[in-house]
Design an enzyme around this catalytic site. Structure first.
Site, PDB file in Angstrom:
ATOM      1  N   TYR A 166      36.363  41.776  32.482  1.00 14.15           N
ATOM      2  CA  TYR A 166      35.649  40.634  33.074  1.00 14.15           C
ATOM      3  C   TYR A 166      36.550  39.394  33.118  1.00 14.15           C
ATOM      4  O   TYR A 166      36.715  38.763  34.175  1.00 14.15           O
ATOM      5  CB  TYR A 166      34.352  40.313  32.298  1.00 14.15           C
ATOM      6  CG  TYR A 166      33.847  38.963  32.723  1.00 14.15           C
ATOM      7  CD1 TYR A 166      33.252  38.801  33.973  1.00 14.15           C
ATOM      8  CD2 TYR A 166      34.051  37.832  31.928  1.00 14.15           C
ATOM      9  CE1 TYR A 166      32.854  37.553  34.420  1.00 14.15           C
ATOM     10  CE2 TYR A 166      33.654  36.584  32.362  1.00 14.15           C
ATOM     11  CZ  TYR A 166      33.055  36.449  33.604  1.00 14.15           C
ATOM     12  OH  TYR A 166      32.679  35.218  34.051  1.00 14.15           O
ATOM     13  N   GLU A 189      36.162  30.487  31.116  1.00 12.34           N
ATOM     14  CA  GLU A 189      35.472  31.777  31.165  1.00 12.34           C
ATOM     15  C   GLU A 189      35.106  32.261  29.768  1.00 12.34           C
ATOM     16  O   GLU A 189      34.003  32.744  29.537  1.00 12.34           O
ATOM     17  CB  GLU A 189      36.341  32.834  31.863  1.00 12.34           C
ATOM     18  CG  GLU A 189      36.436  32.668  33.357  1.00 12.34           C
ATOM     19  CD  GLU A 189      35.083  32.706  34.042  1.00 12.34           C
ATOM     20  OE1 GLU A 189      34.150  33.327  33.505  1.00 12.34           O
ATOM     21  OE2 GLU A 189      34.954  32.084  35.109  1.00 12.34           O
ATOM     22  N   ASP A 223      29.775  39.951  35.325  1.00 10.63           N
ATOM     23  CA  ASP A 223      29.133  39.448  34.114  1.00 10.63           C
ATOM     24  C   ASP A 223      27.626  39.695  34.224  1.00 10.63           C
ATOM     25  O   ASP A 223      27.167  40.368  35.159  1.00 10.63           O
ATOM     26  CB  ASP A 223      29.460  37.966  33.897  1.00 10.63           C
ATOM     27  CG  ASP A 223      28.804  37.074  34.953  1.00 10.63           C
ATOM     28  OD1 ASP A 223      28.247  37.604  35.932  1.00 10.63           O
ATOM     29  OD2 ASP A 223      28.850  35.838  34.793  1.00 10.63           O
TER      30      ASP A 223
END
Ligand code: SF4
Length: 370
Positions: A123, A40, A141
């Site tokens: 996030y 990520e 996102d």
């Protein structure tokens, strides 16, 4: 169509689409939290193909949280080199150490606990909690902002209120019970593969329930925010070559590019030429009196809101005696070294300095027989 029916359709269509279209990415093999986390953070930095290469190389060097926590910081920065935003690499190491110290080496499984790790924002915490542990929390996102602002025709800038909260509420409310892992990924994957800047609505499973498509305004969604002003910066650096060795220094902890190695230099001041600036910067940062041998390159590099023009020079020590030069008097760095030019490959460098090393010819490895 009422909201409940619409939500159900979005859930069913996206889950079915994802099952048929999900990309076989290496971190999707086992949904291990550590691998999910690294993926990520890396994917926020770069394109998918390049990100996969970085991810695989990272996992070879740091196969688990303990390996990152124990590594010298320089190894972590080196593995990150080229991705930019080096603070993220340092935060990964700080968070890995927190997992070892605070959680006994076991990655925390709840969103609220993940969010307390250094450098982990909503996030990333949402992505890890939902993907690795199937917790029903959203991860919003740029892809999710784009899809939801189009499907629900959100007509104010997506990064600002009230759109920001509305998107987060939608992303939360849409998660089907027990399916957070697949649903969140499906939403992001749709944004990455179909609902891109130029959307491919003909291939989209949400085409008949997408408001902005219905209204013919997909090009106007998402509504962008104000663009940050770009600041041009004139910067210099110098490669000092003395008796076959090159001088490099390690940047301070609070600097931009903290902990990376560099060829000393700095900003050109008003009224100064790049040639004058490099001589002055070297004197201020190292105590060395240098003279310019030649201009090596002019490198342009964008960095956050800056557009850097880096003037690069080859330098010699002025009036230097034979043998080792005097020790440097460092004022802007935490360490320095004289290295053989071909050894530069082993040091993490900021991108413009790496471009210089790769292209100016001074640092090429000797070929066979040379
Ligand atoms: S229909 Fe088009 S604009 Fe709407 S979500 Fe699908 S790809 Fe995006």
């Amino acid at each position: 169509m009422n909201d409940k029916r619409r939500f159900t359709l979005i859930q069913e269509r996206l889950l079915a689409w994802f099952a048929a279209n999900r990309r076989p990415l290496p971190w999707r093999d086992d949904y291990n939290p550590y691998r999910t986390w690294i993926a990520e953070v890396m994917m926020q930095q770069t394109q998918m193909d390049r990100g996969v290469r970085y991810f695989l190389r990272w996992m070879e060097r740091f196969p688990d949280v303990a390996a990152v926590a124990e590594a010298p910081e320089e190894d972590v920065l080196k593995a990150w080199e080229g991705l930019g935003y080096y603070r993220r690499a340092r935060n990964i190491q700080a968070a890995a150490r927190a997992v070892m110290e605070r959680h006994g080496g076991v990655f925390p499984s709840r969103y609220a606990d993940i969010l307390t790790l250094p450098g982990v924002g909503p996030y990333t915490a949402g992505a890890i909690a939902s993907t690795a542990f199937n917790e029903e929390v959203p991860c919003v996102d740029g892809n999710v902002e784009r899809v939801l602002s189009r499907v629900f025709d959100i007509d104010t800038p997506v990064k600002e209120e009230p759109a920001k909260s509305r998107i987060r509420q939608l992303a939360q409310a849409l998660i089907p019970k027990g399916r957070a892992r697949d649903f969140n990924q499906a939403l992001m994957e749709l944004g990455a593969l179909v609902c891109r800047k130029n959307p491919d609505c003909g291939e989209c499973p949400l085409a008949d329930i997408c408001e902005s498509r219905h209204l013919g305004i997909t090009a106007d969604r998402p509504v962008p925010g104000k663009k940050a002003a770009i600041t041009p910066l004139e910067v210099v650096c110098g490669v000092l070559l003395h008796e076959g060795k090159v001088f490099i220094q390690r940047r301070g902890e609070k600097d931009v590019w903290a902990g990376l190695w560099e060829f000393p230099g700095g900003c050109v001041e008003p009224g100064e030429s790049p040639e004058e600036a490099v001589v002055r910067e070297w004197k201020e940062e190292t105590g060395f009196d240098v003279a310019i041998v030649e201009r090596l390159a002019t490198i342009r590099h964008g960095y956050t809101t800056y557009r850097i023009t880096l003037h690069c020079f080859l330098l010699r020590l002025k009036g230097a005696p034979l043998g080792s030069p005097l020790p440097a008097e460092l004022t802007a760095a935490t360490a320095c070294q004289w290295i053989a030019p071909q050894d530069i490959e082993a040091f993490p460098l900021p991108a413009p300095h790496r471009k210089l090393a790769d292209t100016c010819g001074l640092f090429d490895k000797p070929g066979p027989g040379e």
